[in-house]
Write a protein that holds these residues in place. Structure first.
Motif, PDB file in Angstrom:
ATOM      1  N   TYR A  25      31.764  31.672  43.369  1.00 47.06           N
ATOM      2  CA  TYR A  25      32.507  32.268  42.259  1.00 47.06           C
ATOM      3  C   TYR A  25      33.799  32.891  42.778  1.00 47.06           C
ATOM      4  O   TYR A  25      33.843  33.439  43.884  1.00 47.06           O
ATOM      5  N   TYR A  26      34.866  32.799  41.985  1.00 45.30           N
ATOM      6  CA  TYR A  26      36.148  33.392  42.369  1.00 45.30           C
ATOM      7  C   TYR A  26      36.805  34.046  41.157  1.00 45.30           C
ATOM      8  O   TYR A  26      36.522  33.710  40.003  1.00 45.30           O
ATOM      9  N   GLU A  27      37.677  34.981  41.415  1.00 46.28           N
ATOM     10  CA  GLU A  27      38.563  35.563  40.411  1.00 46.28           C
ATOM     11  C   GLU A  27      39.952  35.604  41.012  1.00 46.28           C
ATOM     12  O   GLU A  27      40.132  36.073  42.138  1.00 46.28           O
ATOM     13  N   ASN A  28      40.938  35.101  40.265  1.00 45.78           N
ATOM     14  CA  ASN A  28      42.305  35.052  40.776  1.00 45.78           C
ATOM     15  C   ASN A  28      43.264  35.146  39.603  1.00 45.78           C
ATOM     16  O   ASN A  28      43.459  34.179  38.871  1.00 45.78           O
ATOM     17  N   GLY A  29      43.845  36.324  39.397  1.00 46.76           N
ATOM     18  CA  GLY A  29      44.687  36.525  38.229  1.00 46.76           C
ATOM     19  C   GLY A  29      43.850  36.467  36.965  1.00 46.76           C
ATOM     20  O   GLY A  29      42.767  37.044  36.886  1.00 46.76           O
ATOM     21  N   TYR A  30      44.351  35.750  35.954  1.00 45.54           N
ATOM     22  CA  TYR A  30      43.575  35.580  34.722  1.00 45.54           C
ATOM     23  C   TYR A  30      42.397  34.641  34.935  1.00 45.54           C
ATOM     24  O   TYR A  30      41.444  34.645  34.165  1.00 45.54           O
ATOM     25  N   ASN A  31      42.496  33.820  35.963  1.00 49.00           N
ATOM     26  CA  ASN A  31      41.546  32.730  36.141  1.00 49.00           C
ATOM     27  C   ASN A  31      40.287  33.179  36.863  1.00 49.00           C
ATOM     28  O   ASN A  31      40.339  34.005  37.769  1.00 49.00           O
ATOM     29  N   CYS A  32      39.159  32.607  36.465  1.00 51.66           N
ATOM     30  CA  CYS A  32      37.901  32.864  37.153  1.00 51.66           C
ATOM     31  C   CYS A  32      37.000  31.655  36.960  1.00 51.66           C
ATOM     32  O   CYS A  32      37.177  30.865  36.038  1.00 51.66           O
ATOM     33  N   GLY A  33      36.035  31.517  37.857  1.00 46.83           N
ATOM     34  CA  GLY A  33      35.130  30.381  37.758  1.00 46.83           C
ATOM     35  C   GLY A  33      34.451  30.104  39.079  1.00 46.83           C
ATOM     36  O   GLY A  33      34.367  30.979  39.945  1.00 46.83           O
ATOM     37  N   CYS A  34      33.972  28.891  39.253  1.00 50.27           N
ATOM     38  CA  CYS A  34      33.281  28.494  40.476  1.00 50.27           C
ATOM     39  C   CYS A  34      33.869  27.195  41.012  1.00 50.27           C
ATOM     40  O   CYS A  34      34.290  26.329  40.239  1.00 50.27           O
ATOM     41  N   VAL A  35      33.888  27.077  42.325  1.00 49.31           N
ATOM     42  CA  VAL A  35      34.279  25.829  42.980  1.00 49.31           C
ATOM     43  C   VAL A  35      33.225  25.459  44.012  1.00 49.31           C
ATOM     44  O   VAL A  35      32.529  26.331  44.544  1.00 49.31           O
ATOM     45  N   LEU A  36      33.108  24.169  44.282  1.00 52.66           N
ATOM     46  CA  LEU A  36      32.261  23.707  45.373  1.00 52.66           C
ATOM     47  C   LEU A  36      33.049  23.874  46.663  1.00 52.66           C
ATOM     48  O   LEU A  36      34.086  23.244  46.848  1.00 52.66           O
ATOM     49  N   GLY A  37      32.589  24.748  47.538  1.00 55.40           N
ATOM     50  CA  GLY A  37      33.351  25.064  48.734  1.00 55.40           C
ATOM     51  C   GLY A  37      34.229  26.274  48.493  1.00 55.40           C
ATOM     52  O   GLY A  37      33.889  27.162  47.711  1.00 55.40           O
ATOM     53  N   GLU A  38      35.387  26.301  49.147  1.00 57.21           N
ATOM     54  CA  GLU A  38      36.257  27.471  49.089  1.00 57.21           C
ATOM     55  C   GLU A  38      37.521  27.188  48.283  1.00 57.21           C
ATOM     56  O   GLU A  38      38.034  26.072  48.269  1.00 57.21           O
ATOM     57  N   LEU A  39      38.028  28.232  47.621  1.00 62.79           N
ATOM     58  CA  LEU A  39      39.293  28.149  46.901  1.00 62.79           C
ATOM     59  C   LEU A  39      40.435  28.350  47.891  1.00 62.79           C
ATOM     60  O   LEU A  39      40.455  29.321  48.646  1.00 62.79           O
ATOM     61  N   ASP A  40      41.385  27.424  47.899  1.00 60.05           N
ATOM     62  CA  ASP A  40      42.473  27.445  48.875  1.00 60.05           C
ATOM     63  C   ASP A  40      43.816  27.562  48.152  1.00 60.05           C
ATOM     64  O   ASP A  40      44.582  26.601  48.060  1.00 60.05           O
ATOM     65  N   VAL A  41      44.087  28.758  47.595  1.00 54.03           N
ATOM     66  CA  VAL A  41      45.344  28.996  46.880  1.00 54.03           C
ATOM     67  C   VAL A  41      45.822  30.414  47.159  1.00 54.03           C
ATOM     68  O   VAL A  41      45.067  31.262  47.641  1.00 54.03           O
ATOM     69  N   GLU A  42      47.072  30.671  46.805  1.00 55.86           N
ATOM     70  CA  GLU A  42      47.615  32.015  46.957  1.00 55.86           C
ATOM     71  C   GLU A  42      47.048  32.944  45.890  1.00 55.86           C
ATOM     72  O   GLU A  42      46.606  32.506  44.822  1.00 55.86           O
ATOM     73  N   ASP A  43      47.032  34.234  46.185  1.00 54.00           N
ATOM     74  CA  ASP A  43      46.568  35.222  45.217  1.00 54.00           C
ATOM     75  C   ASP A  43      47.586  35.364  44.088  1.00 54.00           C
ATOM     76  O   ASP A  43      48.799  35.367  44.314  1.00 54.00           O
ATOM     77  N   ILE A  44      47.071  35.490  42.856  1.00 57.88           N
ATOM     78  CA  ILE A  44      47.919  35.597  41.673  1.00 57.88           C
ATOM     79  C   ILE A  44      47.827  37.012  41.112  1.00 57.88           C
ATOM     80  O   ILE A  44      46.741  37.588  41.019  1.00 57.88           O
ATOM     81  N   THR A  45      48.962  37.570  40.742  1.00 55.57           N
ATOM     82  CA  THR A  45      48.977  38.893  40.122  1.00 55.57           C
ATOM     83  C   THR A  45      49.251  38.756  38.625  1.00 55.57           C
ATOM     84  O   THR A  45      49.954  37.845  38.188  1.00 55.57           O
ATOM     85  N   THR A  46      48.674  39.664  37.853  1.00 58.92           N
ATOM     86  CA  THR A  46      48.883  39.686  36.405  1.00 58.92           C
ATOM     87  C   THR A  46      49.100  41.127  35.963  1.00 58.92           C
ATOM     88  O   THR A  46      48.749  42.074  36.676  1.00 58.92           O
ATOM     89  N   ASP A  47      49.664  41.282  34.779  1.00 57.10           N
ATOM     90  CA  ASP A  47      49.911  42.608  34.214  1.00 57.10           C
ATOM     91  C   ASP A  47      48.655  43.055  33.470  1.00 57.10           C
ATOM     92  O   ASP A  47      48.489  42.791  32.279  1.00 57.10           O
TER      93      ASP A  47
END
Length: 448
Positions: free
Chosen positions: A90-112
């Motif tokens: 499970y991951y949370e990144n900015g507005y987005n959240c969910g699950c991936v098989l393996g690891e999430l490989d993206v930059e961190d996102i900021t939101t207001d």
């Protein structure tokens, strides 16, 4: 003779090894990947009961999959017969959240978050569908007692039906939830997400960023016949690209969803088997190619990651909605959209209102017209990432102006302009649900 026997044995062994490596092992990984991803997403994204999750996984070979659910670290590990293990995180990144098989490989996102909190607070002061104040309508156009009784029976007879919502104009006429499912439960739309993708393209069209006739501009296609594929060809599933859409075997779509970290990159490799606009063929791959094009049209990853929320979901009050990404951060526009049943119904109403959400034009009425114009080779059944009933034989007892979003396992949002009605059905995983029977019951209770 001994040499011949040895050669035969070597040949048979080689064939079995090749068959194992190329088909059996990846097929098992697809099964464990599906199970891990589904269990992870429904456990950590939703609040439906464990029984509802288990019911949706009671089919071959899911019944043989072993699960290890770590609620503290929000992971799910699976294997089958002790092999082909997969892990969903499970991951949370900015507005987005969910699950991936393996690891999430993206930059961190900021939101207001402060701005989001104020918008959510405002929702509590407005009546549904603009806001969250819900009152079931007592409209004289419906026999509410009959409708409620009929829907209760349908829910009882179909335990894998998670929710049914009926809306008319701006009113919530009826809603029913399976035991263990709530009004605030996020539910997976599967391929209804394709229509979300089309709507996102509609918002970009309204901003003048793109037109359906624009070339796809896929770098990998620049030196072959695929250079002629337009965005419209992809939206209308008429690209001519090779693809096998079959969930019951190792196929293009199951490989993409459960074995690939970069889903658009996998889909882009598809070879051309027909000229653009020559043949209609349903393909989840094209929906994820559209996700790639969308990403390349926006200035940076943060803009892309936040785009569905800022330009669509939050504009119409779909604050429960999320689109899960692949490992590389691409929105999985083919399959992984989530929202409550009420919010999915809001999305259907946006199409009923021709893109205008209470005075704000999210996408143009021309985009709705384009989206619901049938592709020539689809025999009146498909537009731009949305299903049609043009000839009246897709859904026999429903008007021919109706169109619908449809998803694996029994998900559907039916929009009927002539009746000013939206009917949403959300399911765990069921085949053979009697949609026509449901619509007959609803129409019988409607006096309009």
């Amino acid at each position: 003779m001994r040499n011949r026997g040895r050669l035969v044995l070597i040949f048979i062994t080689s064939v079995l090894v090749i068959f194992w490596v190329t088909y059996i092992q990846p097929s098992l990984k697809v099964a464990t990947g599906y199970a891990a991803k589904y269990m992870c997403s429904y456990t950590f994204l939703s609040n439906v009961s464990e029984k509802n999750i288990d019911n949706a996984l009671q089919f071959f070979p899911m019944a043989y999959v072993d699960f290890d659910i770590d609620k503290e670290n929000k992971t799910v590990k699976t294997s089958i017969f002790g092999i082909a293990s997969q892990q969903a995180n499970y991951y949370e990144n900015g507005y987005n959240c969910g699950c991936v098989l393996g690891e999430l490989d993206v930059e961190d996102i900021t939101t207001d978050k402060q701005d989001l909190a104020s918008k959510l607070k405002a929702q509590d002061t407005l009546a549904w569908p603009q806001g969250n104040l819900v009152n079931i309508s007592d409209s004289s156009l419906f026999d509410h007692e009959k409708l409620s009784t009929d829907l209760d029976k349908i829910m009882k007879d179909n335990p894998n039906t998670l929710a049914i919502v009926v809306a008319h104009k701006e009113e919530l006429i009826a809603e029913k939830y399976q035991k263990g499912v709530k009004a605030d439960s996020r539910l997976l739309g599967w391929s209804m997400t394709k229509t979300v993708g089309s709507a996102l393209y509609g918002t970009m069209n309204a901003q003048g960023v793109l037109n359906a006739d624009d070339p796809s501009e896929i770098k990998e296609w620049e030196n072959d016949e695929r250079i002629n594929i337009s965005m419209g060809n992809l939206l209308q599933m008429s690209s001519g690209l090779d693809w096998l859409e079959d969930y019951d075997q190792l196929s293009s779509v199951t490989r993409m969803l459960y074995l690939e970290e970069d889903m658009p990159a996998y889909a882009v490799k598809s070879k051309a088997t027909a000229k653009p606009n020559e043949k209609w063929y349903y393909s989840s791959g094209t929906s994820n190619i559209l996700a790639k094009i969308m990403r390349e049209k926006l200035p940076n990853y943060s803009s892309y990651a936040n785009y569905p929320y800022e330009k669509l979901f939050h504009e119409i009050g779909m604050y429960s909605a999320t689109i899960e990404t692949d490992n590389k951060g691409n929105h999985v526009l083919s399959s992984y959209g989530w929202a409550t049943a009420r919010d999915w119904t809001r999305f259907g109403l946006l199409y009923l209102y021709e893109g205008n959400w209470f005075g704000k034009q999210v996408f143009t009425s021309d985009w709705v017209k384009y989206s619901t114009t049938d592709v020539e080779d689809s025999k009146g059944t498909y537009g731009a990432q949305i299903w049609l009933n043009k000839k009246g034989d897709a859904i026999k007892n429903v008007p021919t102006d109706a169109f619908y979003e449809d998803g694996f396992g029994g998900q559907r949002i039916l929009i009927i302009p002539s009746k000013e009605m939206v009917i949403t059905v959300m399911s765990g995983n069921q085949k053979g649900f009697d949609f026509e029977g449901l619509y007959e019951k609803i129409f019988a209770a409607y006096k309009g």
